[in-house]
Design an enzyme around this catalytic site. Structure first.
Site, PDB file in Angstrom:
ATOM      1  N   ASP A   3      30.177  45.104  41.701  1.00  0.00           N
ATOM      2  CA  ASP A   3      29.275  45.846  40.820  1.00  0.00           C
ATOM      3  C   ASP A   3      28.685  44.913  39.758  1.00  0.00           C
ATOM      4  O   ASP A   3      27.880  45.333  38.925  1.00  0.00           O
ATOM      5  CB  ASP A   3      29.955  47.078  40.200  1.00  0.00           C
ATOM      6  CG  ASP A   3      31.193  46.735  39.402  1.00  0.00           C
ATOM      7  OD1 ASP A   3      31.562  45.547  39.330  1.00  0.00           O
ATOM      8  OD2 ASP A   3      31.803  47.672  38.841  1.00  0.00           O
ATOM      9  N   SER A   4      29.050  43.610  39.821  1.00  0.00           N
ATOM     10  CA  SER A   4      28.362  42.595  39.013  1.00  0.00           C
ATOM     11  C   SER A   4      26.893  42.522  39.434  1.00  0.00           C
ATOM     12  O   SER A   4      26.078  41.904  38.740  1.00  0.00           O
ATOM     13  CB  SER A   4      29.029  41.228  39.176  1.00  0.00           C
ATOM     14  OG  SER A   4      29.238  40.931  40.540  1.00  0.00           O
TER      15      SER A   4
ATOM     16  N   LYS B 258      36.857  48.354  46.578  1.00  0.00           N
ATOM     17  CA  LYS B 258      37.645  47.831  45.451  1.00  0.00           C
ATOM     18  C   LYS B 258      37.521  48.782  44.270  1.00  0.00           C
ATOM     19  O   LYS B 258      36.428  49.284  43.990  1.00  0.00           O
ATOM     20  CB  LYS B 258      37.167  46.430  45.062  1.00  0.00           C
ATOM     21  CG  LYS B 258      37.918  45.845  43.855  1.00  0.00           C
ATOM     22  CD  LYS B 258      37.769  44.349  43.714  1.00  0.00           C
ATOM     23  CE  LYS B 258      36.505  43.877  43.059  1.00  0.00           C
ATOM     24  NZ  LYS B 258      36.284  44.392  41.694  1.00  0.00           N
TER      25      LYS B 258
ATOM     26  N   GLU C 146      38.941  49.470  40.092  1.00  0.00           N
ATOM     27  CA  GLU C 146      39.544  48.864  38.912  1.00  0.00           C
ATOM     28  C   GLU C 146      40.577  49.808  38.300  1.00  0.00           C
ATOM     29  O   GLU C 146      40.289  50.990  38.096  1.00  0.00           O
ATOM     30  CB  GLU C 146      38.463  48.557  37.863  1.00  0.00           C
ATOM     31  CG  GLU C 146      37.467  47.509  38.323  1.00  0.00           C
ATOM     32  CD  GLU C 146      36.431  47.162  37.250  1.00  0.00           C
ATOM     33  OE1 GLU C 146      36.551  47.628  36.102  1.00  0.00           O
ATOM     34  OE2 GLU C 146      35.492  46.410  37.596  1.00  0.00           O
TER      35      GLU C 146
ATOM     36  N   GLU D   6      41.827  39.415  36.970  1.00  0.00           N
ATOM     37  CA  GLU D   6      40.725  38.757  36.251  1.00  0.00           C
ATOM     38  C   GLU D   6      41.129  38.373  34.840  1.00  0.00           C
ATOM     39  O   GLU D   6      41.629  39.191  34.060  1.00  0.00           O
ATOM     40  CB  GLU D   6      39.500  39.702  36.225  1.00  0.00           C
ATOM     41  CG  GLU D   6      38.311  39.087  35.504  1.00  0.00           C
ATOM     42  CD  GLU D   6      36.993  39.799  35.769  1.00  0.00           C
ATOM     43  OE1 GLU D   6      36.934  40.694  36.647  1.00  0.00           O
ATOM     44  OE2 GLU D   6      36.003  39.449  35.090  1.00  0.00           O
TER      45      GLU D   6
HETATM   46  O1  KIV Z   1      31.918  42.776  40.436  1.00  0.00           O
HETATM   47  C1  KIV Z   1      32.403  41.657  40.634  1.00  0.00           C
HETATM   48  O2  KIV Z   1      31.718  40.666  40.866  1.00  0.00           O
HETATM   49  C2  KIV Z   1      33.864  41.526  40.545  1.00  0.00           C
HETATM   50  C3  KIV Z   1      34.427  40.146  40.549  1.00  0.00           C
HETATM   51  C4  KIV Z   1      34.237  39.541  39.224  1.00  0.00           C
HETATM   52  C5  KIV Z   1      35.853  40.127  40.965  1.00  0.00           C
HETATM   53  O3  KIV Z   1      34.546  42.495  40.463  1.00  0.00           O
END
Ligand code: KIV
Length: 274
Positions: free
Chosen positions: A54-55, A123, A125, A192
């Site tokens: 989600d980056s 994924k 969090e 992280e």
């Molecule tokens: O969204 C992302 O790029 C991430 C990484 C920083 C692990 O969760």
């Protein structure tokens, strides 16, 4: 590897393969990708895991946090990546607001990602506070990668991007959460921006692979944001980031040459026209 999935002579990386890599102490490289073209380059390098993070909210859309990106946006990015990838395991972030606090919604979000993008895993969090959602998604047969430590979707709660789990209390919660995620059935966990010693401790206590980003070298694999490590984004410089290229400068140079060639009538030349 007999237990792997083979298709058109490509041996697909599966969660089982990652487990074997941990057992063999073979480090797992992982990078983010959000579009077809980069995903194709990445997959051809033999990278084991591609994260549609989600980056994308930051590096693709220009927001200052990961919070604004939607499930539809993530599915768009993920399906573009999946169309390019034959070998790597493709993991997709469930975006903020699509899994916290409501496990039925979490399952629906995960199902949409798997069905509409064709990705291999999701994924999420968090630890104990999202365990109901984790259990429900896993019960539908969808593989989950956990994410603990500096979880960017909680940035407003933290109020700072400093290293997490530096107090005994926060470190103990992180270790408990990692065990909880493993017990629930997650196939890997991202850690992280935490002290390297803590990353090593979690990796040695858990059987599943631990992938670090700013979690030291004693973990089972590493992940970086592609645009950061290629030097496309320059404003972000945490200590854990190694830049492998200065693509921003290269692109700037190439485009500047193009502009001057067009203006000077150097482009197109006789061979470049019909
Ligand atoms: O969204 C992302 O790029 C991430 C990484 C920083 C692990 O969760």
């Amino acid at each position: 590897m007999s237990a792997s999935i083979s298709f058109r002579n490509v041996t697909k990386v599966t969660t089982h393969v990652l487990q074997q890599m941990k057992l063999k102490k073979e480090k797992i490289p992982m990078l983010t990708a959000y579009d077809y073209s980069f995903a194709r380059i990445l997959d051809n390098t033999g990278i084991d895991v591609i994260l549609v993070g989600d980056s994308a909210s930051n590096v693709m859309a220009g927001y200052t946090s990961t919070l604004p990106i939607t499930l539809d946006h993530m599915i768009y990015h993920a399906s573009s990546v999946v169309r390019a990838v034959r070998r790597a395991l493709v993991v997709v972030d469930l975006p903020f607001g699509t899994y916290q606090g409501n496990s039925k919604e979490a399952l629906n979000s995960a199902i949409r990602i798997m069905k509409e993008s064709g990705a291999d895993a999701v994924k999420l969090e968090g630890g104990k506070e999202i365990i109901e959602s984790v259990d429900r998604i896993l019960s539908a047969g969808i593989p989950i990668m956990g994410h603990l430590g500096l979880t960017p979707q909680s940035i407003h709660k933290f109020g700072t991007y400093v290293v997490r789990a530096t107090t005994e209390e926060e470190a103990a919660k992180l270790v408990d959460d990692a065990h909880l995620l493993e017990k629930a059935g997650c196939f890997a966990v991202v850690l992280e921006k935490i002290p390297a010693r803590l990353g090593g401790k979690v990796s040695s206590e858990l059987r599943i692979p631990i992938i670090g980003i700013g979690a030291g070298r004693e973990v089972d694999g590493q992940v970086l944001v592609l645009h950061d490590m290629l030097g496309i984004t320059l404003e972000f410089s945490p200590r854990f980031l190694r830049r492998y290229h200065n693509l921003s400068e290269e692109v700037h140079g190439a485009v500047s040459s193009y502009i001057s060639d067009v203006k000077s009538l150097d482009f197109p030349n006789e061979k470049e026209q019909y």
